[in-house]
Write a protein that holds these residues in place. Structure first.
Motif, PDB file in Angstrom:
ATOM      1  N   UNK A   1       0.816  -1.208   0.000  1.00  0.00           N
ATOM      2  CA  UNK A   1       0.000   0.000   0.000  1.00  0.00           C
ATOM      3  C   UNK A   1       0.850   1.259   0.000  1.00  0.00           C
ATOM      4  N   UNK A   2       0.343   2.278  -0.704  1.00  0.00           N
ATOM      5  CA  UNK A   2       1.068   3.551  -0.786  1.00  0.00           C
ATOM      6  C   UNK A   2       1.033   4.253   0.566  1.00  0.00           C
ATOM      7  N   UNK A   3       2.111   4.925   0.903  1.00  0.00           N
ATOM      8  CA  UNK A   3       2.183   5.650   2.175  1.00  0.00           C
ATOM      9  C   UNK A   3       1.270   6.873   2.116  1.00  0.00           C
ATOM     10  N   UNK A   4       0.486   7.064   3.150  1.00  0.00           N
ATOM     11  CA  UNK A   4      -0.399   8.217   3.215  1.00  0.00           C
ATOM     12  C   UNK A   4       0.417   9.500   3.348  1.00  0.00           C
ATOM     13  N   UNK A   5      -0.014  10.540   2.635  1.00  0.00           N
ATOM     14  CA  UNK A   5       0.692  11.820   2.708  1.00  0.00           C
ATOM     15  C   UNK A   5       0.547  12.411   4.106  1.00  0.00           C
ATOM     16  N   UNK A   6       1.590  13.076   4.604  1.00  0.00           N
ATOM     17  CA  UNK A   6       1.488  13.683   5.943  1.00  0.00           C
ATOM     18  C   UNK A   6       0.492  14.839   5.951  1.00  0.00           C
ATOM     19  N   UNK A   7      -0.108  15.076   7.104  1.00  0.00           N
ATOM     20  CA  UNK A   7      -0.984  16.242   7.279  1.00  0.00           C
ATOM     21  C   UNK A   7      -0.087  17.471   7.365  1.00  0.00           C
ATOM     22  N   UNK A   8      -0.280  18.409   6.456  1.00  0.00           N
ATOM     23  CA  UNK A   8       0.572  19.601   6.391  1.00  0.00           C
ATOM     24  C   UNK A   8      -0.057  20.694   7.253  1.00  0.00           C
ATOM     25  N   UNK A   9       0.683  21.121   8.275  1.00  0.00           N
ATOM     26  CA  UNK A   9       0.154  22.067   9.261  1.00  0.00           C
ATOM     27  C   UNK A   9       0.893  23.402   9.165  1.00  0.00           C
ATOM     28  N   UNK A  10       0.120  24.477   9.137  1.00  0.00           N
ATOM     29  CA  UNK A  10       0.701  25.826   9.147  1.00  0.00           C
ATOM     30  C   UNK A  10       0.398  26.491  10.483  1.00  0.00           C
ATOM     31  N   UNK A  11       1.368  27.231  11.020  1.00  0.00           N
ATOM     32  CA  UNK A  11       1.239  27.855  12.332  1.00  0.00           C
ATOM     33  C   UNK A  11       1.159  29.371  12.212  1.00  0.00           C
ATOM     34  N   UNK A  12       0.226  29.966  12.963  1.00  0.00           N
ATOM     35  CA  UNK A  12       0.107  31.434  12.993  1.00  0.00           C
ATOM     36  C   UNK A  12       0.133  31.880  14.446  1.00  0.00           C
ATOM     37  N   UNK A  13       1.202  32.546  14.846  1.00  0.00           N
ATOM     38  CA  UNK A  13       1.333  33.037  16.217  1.00  0.00           C
ATOM     39  C   UNK A  13       2.476  34.049  16.251  1.00  0.00           C
ATOM     40  N   UNK A  14       2.353  35.047  17.104  1.00  0.00           N
ATOM     41  CA  UNK A  14       3.406  36.067  17.188  1.00  0.00           C
ATOM     42  C   UNK A  14       4.444  35.733  18.255  1.00  0.00           C
ATOM     43  N   UNK A  15       4.237  34.630  18.983  1.00  0.00           N
ATOM     44  CA  UNK A  15       5.141  34.268  20.097  1.00  0.00           C
ATOM     45  C   UNK A  15       6.121  33.186  19.649  1.00  0.00           C
ATOM     46  N   UNK A  16       7.406  33.501  19.603  1.00  0.00           N
ATOM     47  CA  UNK A  16       8.402  32.516  19.150  1.00  0.00           C
ATOM     48  C   UNK A  16       8.386  31.221  19.951  1.00  0.00           C
ATOM     49  N   UNK A  17       8.167  31.308  21.257  1.00  0.00           N
ATOM     50  CA  UNK A  17       8.192  30.119  22.097  1.00  0.00           C
ATOM     51  C   UNK A  17       7.025  29.180  21.761  1.00  0.00           C
TER      52      UNK A  17
ATOM     53  N   UNK B   1       6.290  18.088  14.264  1.00  0.00           N
ATOM     54  CA  UNK B   1       7.316  17.404  13.465  1.00  0.00           C
ATOM     55  C   UNK B   1       7.803  16.108  14.125  1.00  0.00           C
ATOM     56  N   UNK B   2       7.583  15.997  15.432  1.00  0.00           N
ATOM     57  CA  UNK B   2       7.939  14.747  16.112  1.00  0.00           C
ATOM     58  C   UNK B   2       7.021  13.602  15.679  1.00  0.00           C
ATOM     59  N   UNK B   3       5.895  13.933  15.052  1.00  0.00           N
ATOM     60  CA  UNK B   3       4.929  12.923  14.601  1.00  0.00           C
ATOM     61  C   UNK B   3       5.099  12.567  13.123  1.00  0.00           C
ATOM     62  N   UNK B   4       6.205  12.977  12.516  1.00  0.00           N
ATOM     63  CA  UNK B   4       6.463  12.536  11.142  1.00  0.00           C
ATOM     64  C   UNK B   4       6.562  11.014  11.095  1.00  0.00           C
ATOM     65  N   UNK B   5       6.096  10.385  10.022  1.00  0.00           N
ATOM     66  CA  UNK B   5       5.612  10.956   8.755  1.00  0.00           C
ATOM     67  C   UNK B   5       4.113  11.232   8.734  1.00  0.00           C
ATOM     68  N   UNK B   6       3.428  11.202   9.885  1.00  0.00           N
ATOM     69  CA  UNK B   6       1.972  11.388   9.897  1.00  0.00           C
ATOM     70  C   UNK B   6       1.579  12.843   9.723  1.00  0.00           C
ATOM     71  N   UNK B   7       2.408  13.763  10.223  1.00  0.00           N
ATOM     72  CA  UNK B   7       2.108  15.193  10.073  1.00  0.00           C
ATOM     73  C   UNK B   7       3.409  15.978  10.122  1.00  0.00           C
ATOM     74  N   UNK B   8       3.388  17.199   9.580  1.00  0.00           N
ATOM     75  CA  UNK B   8       4.583  18.035   9.576  1.00  0.00           C
ATOM     76  C   UNK B   8       4.196  19.498   9.427  1.00  0.00           C
ATOM     77  N   UNK B   9       5.045  20.390   9.933  1.00  0.00           N
ATOM     78  CA  UNK B   9       4.832  21.836   9.784  1.00  0.00           C
ATOM     79  C   UNK B   9       5.321  22.253   8.407  1.00  0.00           C
ATOM     80  N   UNK B  10       4.438  22.909   7.655  1.00  0.00           N
ATOM     81  CA  UNK B  10       4.814  23.342   6.307  1.00  0.00           C
ATOM     82  C   UNK B  10       5.094  24.834   6.226  1.00  0.00           C
TER      83      UNK B  10
END
Length: 248
Positions: A2-18, A28-37
């Motif tokens: 079976x083909x590997x499912x594409x990761x869920x691509x997540x975008x973050x919006x926040x003004x706080x660096x922390x 990103x610790x949950x790769x390959x299931x999801x990742x920050x794009x």
């Protein structure tokens, strides 16, 4: 194979660096299931980046900016493929009902366990758009009128699974939404670990993601009344027995 499912691509919006760093590392610790794009620290940049990247899920935070955040949510939610999740602190004032009405698909509490945040991303990504719109419409009505009981066999079936102790916990949370779990545990005479176990069961039975979801659901469906009379079942008896064993 079976083909590997594409990761869920997540975008973050926040003004706080922390906050950005924490979410970035968690997702990103949950790769390959999801990742920050992509990440944006201003709403103008967020709108541009969302157009360029077409993310699957967007984490949206309210913060001071030249643009109106609710208008930004409207713009971000125009794409049916992109799901907006509002990130809110327990003590932060934010127009969450308006955000849902304008297209946001859910609310994540910043104080929630990390695994709950991960599950929120997965659930909102997979959830059917028709169900989301129906839920958003109900929340909009609730925000306008204060309380709308929903007479629905499906909801009644879900609520019938709740034990007496779980209903008591729901009332305690709704009665003091800002209370810490330890405080609730002391009030109910149980351990904090038991509170978390009950909450996990409640989320599973009611198909909810986090504490904010539970607050809205409980208010909307009338789970705050002291005269609730849940049906007797072996689950209720087991729950009572386990509690008695711990208090002996």
């Amino acid at each position: 194979m079976p083909a590997r499912r594409k990761p869920i691509r997540v975008m973050l919006i926040d003004c706080r660096p922390l906050v950005l760093m924490g979410l970035h590392d968690l997702i990103n610790a949950k790769r390959p299931w999801m990742e920050v794009c992509g990440e944006a620290t201003t709403y103008t940049r967020a709108l541009d980046l969302a157009d360029q990247l077409s993310p699957d899920v967007i984490f949206f935070s309210f913060f001071p900016d030249a643009l109106d955040p609710l208008e930004v949510i409207t713009g971000l939610a125009r794409s049916a493929e992109t799901k907006v999740l509002v990130l809110k602190g327990l003590y932060e004032a934010a127009p969450v009902a308006q955000a849902i009405e304008l297209g946001a698909r859910g609310i994540v509490l910043a104080e929630d366990p990390t695994e709950s945040i991960v599950q929120a991303i997965i659930k909102v990504h997979r959830r059917d758009i028709g169900l989301d719109r129906a839920w958003a419409g109900g929340l909009s009505g609730y925000a306008a009128s204060g309380h709308i009981p929903l007479k629905c066999n499906v909801e009644q079936e879900k609520q019938a699974q709740l034990t007496l102790r779980e209903r008591e916990l729901i009332r305690a949370i709704v009665g003091d939404p800002s209370a810490k779990y330890m405080s609730i545990a002391v009030r109910l005479g149980i351990s904090e670990h038991t509170v978390h176990n009950h909450l996990s069961n409640i989320y599973h039975k009611l198909k909810l993601v986090n504490r904010v979801d539970l607050l809205m659901y409980a208010l909307k469906h009338g789970l705050t009344n002291d005269d609730d009379d849940p049906p007797e079942s072996s689950w209720v008896e087991l729950d009572r027995t386990s509690h008695q064993d711990k208090t002996v």
